[in-house]
Design an enzyme around this catalytic site. Structure first.
Site, PDB file in Angstrom:
ATOM      1  N   SER A   1       0.810  -1.220   0.000  1.00 30.99           N
ATOM      2  CA  SER A   1       0.000   0.000   0.000  1.00 30.99           C
ATOM      3  C   SER A   1       0.841   1.267   0.000  1.00 30.99           C
ATOM      4  O   SER A   1       0.502   2.247  -0.666  1.00 30.99           O
ATOM      5  CB  SER A   1      -0.943   0.007   1.208  1.00 30.99           C
ATOM      6  OG  SER A   1      -1.763  -1.136   1.209  1.00 30.99           O
TER       7      SER A   1
ATOM      8  N   HIS B   1       0.962   4.267   4.604  1.00 29.75           N
ATOM      9  CA  HIS B   1       0.290   4.929   3.486  1.00 29.75           C
ATOM     10  C   HIS B   1       0.779   6.362   3.320  1.00 29.75           C
ATOM     11  O   HIS B   1       1.105   6.806   2.213  1.00 29.75           O
ATOM     12  CB  HIS B   1      -1.223   4.927   3.716  1.00 29.75           C
ATOM     13  CG  HIS B   1      -1.823   3.558   3.697  1.00 29.75           C
ATOM     14  ND1 HIS B   1      -3.160   3.323   3.922  1.00 29.75           N
ATOM     15  CD2 HIS B   1      -1.258   2.336   3.476  1.00 29.75           C
ATOM     16  CE1 HIS B   1      -3.396   2.028   3.836  1.00 29.75           C
ATOM     17  NE2 HIS B   1      -2.268   1.409   3.581  1.00 29.75           N
TER      18      HIS B   1
END
Length: 303
Positions: free
Chosen positions: A205, A252
């Site tokens: 991610s 992230h």
């Protein structure tokens, strides 16, 4: 008395009579060696030399134009292979997940970090010298029955990588794209180390958030219709907020920031013979910064 005419032969095939010369080197060439040119014919060597002297077409960001997203294919393949390895041997996730600081006792039990730690225990994670976790964790994903998403974890990440990665790779070229991906993954891991060192994390991610930031910067640079791009980024940022309670938002955010910084340099360095050198220097500078942040945090954790 008549003079005998001289017989000319091909420079490559000495037994083949030829009366046509290469327009570049003036050597005789036979029909098998003739290569059509704008005017007349050329020999095979001159054709090869001409191809080498033609400048390769470049994108607006300096990358070579490619016809297939090879790097994206390879990255997806590596993630899938790593996932299959996890299914066969679950200990792979335990050993190579991103972990800043943890403890392991003599029987293999895992504990939260504390320093100093009891005699007979061992440090694990980046503080234990396992620096490879900063990257290997970005190629691992949650097993089918673990966490909130299970197998959807790798499925969603690979679909996102496929959808975003192809376009980004086409614009950046393979080398710049790979550097962006790896620096984004590393940026995500470093922010996890700084803010949540005791939390094990896995997943691509962080790198994919970096690709999302690259997509936005490139669209802005190319003057694209930003309405669709803004909706995409809004969704990405909403997911960043939602992920604060479900996944590693630090990973992230770190990937998003690293990817955005790298692509800003890719996009706005002026064209010229030194553009590639400046872009390379910027990537190396970010790498050095991430290494220094890692060293500083490890030093802090180990007293």
């Amino acid at each position: 008395m008549e003079s005998e005419s001289t017989v000319t032969t091909c420079y490559r095939h000495s037994k083949v009579e030829s009366h046509v010369r290469c327009v570049r080197c003036d050597r005789y060439i036979c029909p098998d060696c003739m290569r059509a040119a704008a005017v007349g014919h050329q020999c095979p060597e001159c054709v090869k030399e001409g191809v080498r002297s033609i400048r390769q077409a470049r994108t607006a960001f300096g990358g070579r134009i490619t016809t297939a997203p090879v790097v994206t294919y390879v990255l997806i393949g590596l993630n899938v292979l790593a996932y299959l390895g996890e299914l066969v041997r679950p200990a792979i996730e335990d050993r190579f997940a991103m972990l800043g600081a943890g403890l392991r006792d003599a029987s293999g039990g895992h504990y939260l970090w504390q320093y100093p730690y009891p005699s007979g225990w061992h440090a694990e994670g980046v503080v234990g010298g396992q620096w490879e976790r900063l990257l290997t964790g970005a190629f691992l994903h949650l097993p089918p029955t673990q966490g909130t998403f299970g197998i959807l974890h790798i499925v969603m990440n690979m679909v996102s990588l496929w959808n975003i990665g192809r376009g980004v790779e086409a614009q950046l070229g393979r080398v710049r794209y790979l550097a962006l991906y790896l620096l984004s993954a590393l940026g995500g891991s470093v922010l996890v180390l700084l803010l949540a060192p005791g939390t094990p994390t896995v997943g691509a991610s962080g790198a994919i958030f970096g690709l999302g930031a690259a997509y936005y910067v490139m669209a802005k640079r190319l003057g694209a219709d930003m309405s669709t791009v803004n909706r995409f980024m809004a969704g990405l940022l909403v997911w960043l907020l939602i992920s604060a309670g479900l996944t590693s938002w630090q990973g992230h955010l770190g990937g998003l920031l690293a990817g955005g910084l790298v692509t800003l340099v890719y996009a706005y360095v002026p064209r010229g013979p030194r553009r590639g050198m400046i872009q390379t220097a910027a990537c190396l500078g970010l790498l050095v910064l991430l290494v220094l942040l890692t060293v500083g945090k490890v030093t802090e954790l180990t007293g």
